[in-house]
Design a protein around this motif. Structure first.
Motif, short mmCIF file in Angstrom:
data_model
loop_
_atom_site.label_atom_id
_atom_site.label_comp_id
_atom_site.label_asym_id
_atom_site.label_seq_id
_atom_site.Cartn_x
_atom_site.Cartn_y
_atom_site.Cartn_z
N ARG A 79 0.82 -1.22 0.00
CA ARG A 79 0.00 0.00 0.00
C ARG A 79 0.85 1.26 0.00
N LEU A 81 3.14 2.10 -1.78
CA LEU A 81 3.38 2.61 -3.14
C LEU A 81 2.26 3.53 -3.62
N TYR A 82 1.08 3.38 -3.00
CA TYR A 82 -0.10 4.04 -3.56
C TYR A 82 -0.70 5.10 -2.65
N GLU A 83 -0.33 5.06 -1.35
CA GLU A 83 -0.88 6.01 -0.40
C GLU A 83 -0.05 7.29 -0.38
N TYR A 84 -0.57 8.29 0.33
CA TYR A 84 0.29 9.40 0.72
C TYR A 84 1.44 8.81 1.52
N MET B 50 -6.24 0.83 -2.36
CA MET B 50 -4.79 0.81 -2.61
C MET B 50 -4.34 -0.60 -2.99
N PHE B 264 -5.49 7.29 -6.97
CA PHE B 264 -4.85 7.00 -5.68
C PHE B 264 -3.82 8.10 -5.39
N GLY B 266 -0.81 8.23 -4.06
CA GLY B 266 0.61 8.05 -4.32
C GLY B 266 1.01 8.35 -5.75
#
Lengths: 435, 435
Positions: A79, A81-84, B50, B264, B266
């Protein structure tokens, strides 16, 4: 477009009207009008390094690193990689390891901020160090220089002092004189931007003694040095000349780096090493932590996906920038040698008076001095009649010192293109740029 | 850290000492000290979104699009992910199509700039529109508001005028009054930031009539509106309330959007639609083109890899933001309903005096008014004794109007956590926040 305009250029911040940017626009336009011309203009990495980048394998590698070494649960690592992510960065530890192993820079992850390219690192550093826009604090810049540092200073309304740069890099005495002059005017030079290793566009390299003199001057004048190290990786490996940050025992240097050349530009991943201690009422922070606070106002985070790809590249190359950049450095050194040889072969005999060029040992660029103005009109002629393009050095300078210089870049071309391009260039120079 | 500090916080630009940022730091720190507490603080997208993001398949899809529809050779299309790209962006055409199909915004790709999140779009827009740092031009901001817009204004030393925002969104009369007042002082309000659809943190929504009034006022006062549309996608699909940009027949609106919520976070991909015509000596440019020039001084390009992933997401979802966001919008509307129901169930009967909350129809946030100060001390108590976290609204405001308000976010939680969290919150409010 039709109708009356909504705004006039003068209504906008003046940095949007930067003449250097207009010149770059013109250059791109000339390149598109003469697609058959051989172009020594782009300082971009060679296209061969843009192939076979397996982003999935690289991000998988980085995710495994988060799990195995940094205690992430597998689901959280994926995750990430994709989250803030954290404003300061995700790959600070790997960058710290690489800088320690390769460049003798001892930095803690807290002393590093990961940025959207070196450009954002410059922006954050200048913003942090200059308390007031348009104030009495000045930035000194080795001139000619990378257009991005002038652009950032203009964006923030920070006044710029150009410093002389010669074959042996930044003229340290000139900086000392400018510090005195500023002081006499009730102003001060707060920071000095310098690329000691194969500067763009000058190709200059500072000898060790000058590096020490510069560090001593920075301490004496209480100014910070902003070291841009984009091209340092092209030095030979037995080179032994340390960067400013490796010599910086008094925390006078903010070191700015990029993965654009050792990795690939589209990652847009750079970094600043800023280990300076900043006193707050409630304790101390590193300057890098302050830069991360400012970053929440520019881009929030550097895209985690891009950081993961770069992290994977470091993991795949022994956590070493030198290893990651090795085959690229070889290629660029070979191209540079090829360019210098071709200049000797096609111009060296019967050299027209007033034409000289320098012989850098690394970097992407060779500067040629000519006896006439190397301006956009001459460039247009070179493209149209001789099928060869180059960059007028004037667009990298705040002074008129570079008006009769042109920059050749060897990074983007193959040896046969370099050979052919120099042949055309030699004819052009003999016919159009003779004294 | 040891030794004497190198710098003092006062030596740095004051935006690094933004109190709202310090509060966010404190909030993160409280969250890490009470990991078992249920947190209504993060406004981040739900973790379920995510997962299962196949970046390889998405970038492959985008590369095929470059080849099939935009005339790239296969090799160049692949390289476009890794090279420097155009400062203005790679996916402008796809974003233009989606905005046209979903939101009634007619924009040419030249009128769009792709940015590193909405944050960079705000930074570039403010920089372009404000000629001088610390000058006589002001930005008006609907208050309370997203901390990022205040941060950007501070970064650029642009003075801020807070405007009242109530249940029905920005108070247009207040803006009119502030324009008059500024004029009397020889200043002017150059731009006004507003999120008309489910603002963060207020959850407000402007009715159609106010939108028209705001556009008329902008025309009359010669100011530009900066519309932030991060949460608009959570409206129901039969909603029919157009955004400001869709109503903007006089090019008074710069529309800022992000893929952080419909895609997303990120990816760090956002955009500005800026179709204003800017007169130059040598012709006209769009304001988006000017923003792209400024972008060469902040981040150079938005990472092509991240743009390719987002481009792939749009291609996979019928080139529609609405389709891309549909399942997410459903989830967030369900969570919001769940939060409002739980508040009714656990607090509605026997409501302590002075406690009320609003009932937004979309967005991520519910505001609760309480009769005591909703400050960091109360938050600490709530975390330590009741196991529930929220955000003090004061940190989103330049005034003291929000000091007795807290923000609940429903986006990051599951329904059972929301139920359990509201139960804890109800006990906390009854025991600690009664009048």
């Amino acid at each position: 477009m039709t109708g009356t305009p909504d705004l006039h250029a003068d209504d906008l911040h003046r940095s949007a009207q930067d003449p250097a940017l207009a010149a770059i626009g013109f250059l791109n336009e000339v390149m598109s009008r003469y697609p058959e011309a051989i172009s020594f203009a782009p300082g971009a990495p060679h296209p061969e390094f843009m192939r076979d980048i397996d982003t999935r394998a690289l991000t998988d590698r980085f995710v495994a690193h988060l799990v195995d070494e940094r205690g992430f649960a597998p689901d959280s690592a994926q995750r990430a990689l994709y989250e803030y992510g954290p404003a300061q960065g995700l790959i600070n530890g790997l960058v710290a390891e690489a800088l320690g192993a390769d460049q003798g820079i001892r930095a803690d992850p807290r002393e590093i901020v990961i940025t959207v390219g070196a450009q954002e690192a410059l922006l954050l550093t200048l913003r942090a160090l200059f308390r007031h826009s348009g104030g009495d604090d000045l930035i000194a810049i080795a001139d000619p220089c990378y257009a991005g540092i002038i652009g950032t200073a203009r964006l923030l309304d920070i006044p710029v002092v150009p410093l002389r740069e010669g074959e042996a890099g930044l003229d340290v005495d000139h900086l000392a004189a400018q510090c005195r002059e500023a002081r006499e005017q009730g102003r001060r030079i707060r920071a000095c931007y310098v690329a000691p290793d194969f500067s763009n566009p000058g190709g200059a390299r500072m000898p060790l003694a000058s590096r020490h003199e510069l560090l001593d001057l920075a301490e004496r004048e209480d100014l910070l040095l902003i070291e841009d190290n984009a091209y340092g990786f092209t030095a030979t490996e037995d080179d032994g000349l340390p960067g400013l940050k490796a010599l910086d025992s008094r925390r006078r240097v903010v070191h700015v780096g990029t993965f654009a050349k050792v990795g690939f530009p589209g990652a847009r991943v750079g970094y600043a090493v800023a280990d300076q201690r900043v006193q707050h009422g409630d304790g101390e922070r590193t300057l890098a932590e302050e830069l991360a606070v400012l970053k929440t106002m520019t881009t929030v985070n550097t895209p985690p996906l891009a950081q993961a790809v770069v992290g994977g590249l470091l993991l795949d190359h022994g956590r070493s920038l030198a290893e990651l950049g090795r085959s690229k450095a070889q290629r660029y050194r070979r191209n540079l040698q090829c360019l210098l040889d071709a200049l000797d072969r096609h111009l060296g005999d019967d050299l027209p008076p007033g034409i000289t060029w320098q012989r850098p040992a690394g970097g992407f660029f060779v500067r040629i001095d000519i006896p006439v103005a190397a301006d956009l009109a001459l460039l247009e002629l070179s493209a149209a009649e001789y099928g060869v393009l180059w960059t007028p050095m004037g667009q990298f300078s705040l002074t008129d010192r570079c008006d009769r210089q042109l920059r050749l870049s060897c990074s983007y071309l193959d040896p046969d293109q370099i050979e052919q391009g120099v042949k055309r260039l030699a004819t052009f120079l003999r016919e159009e740029a003779a004294a």
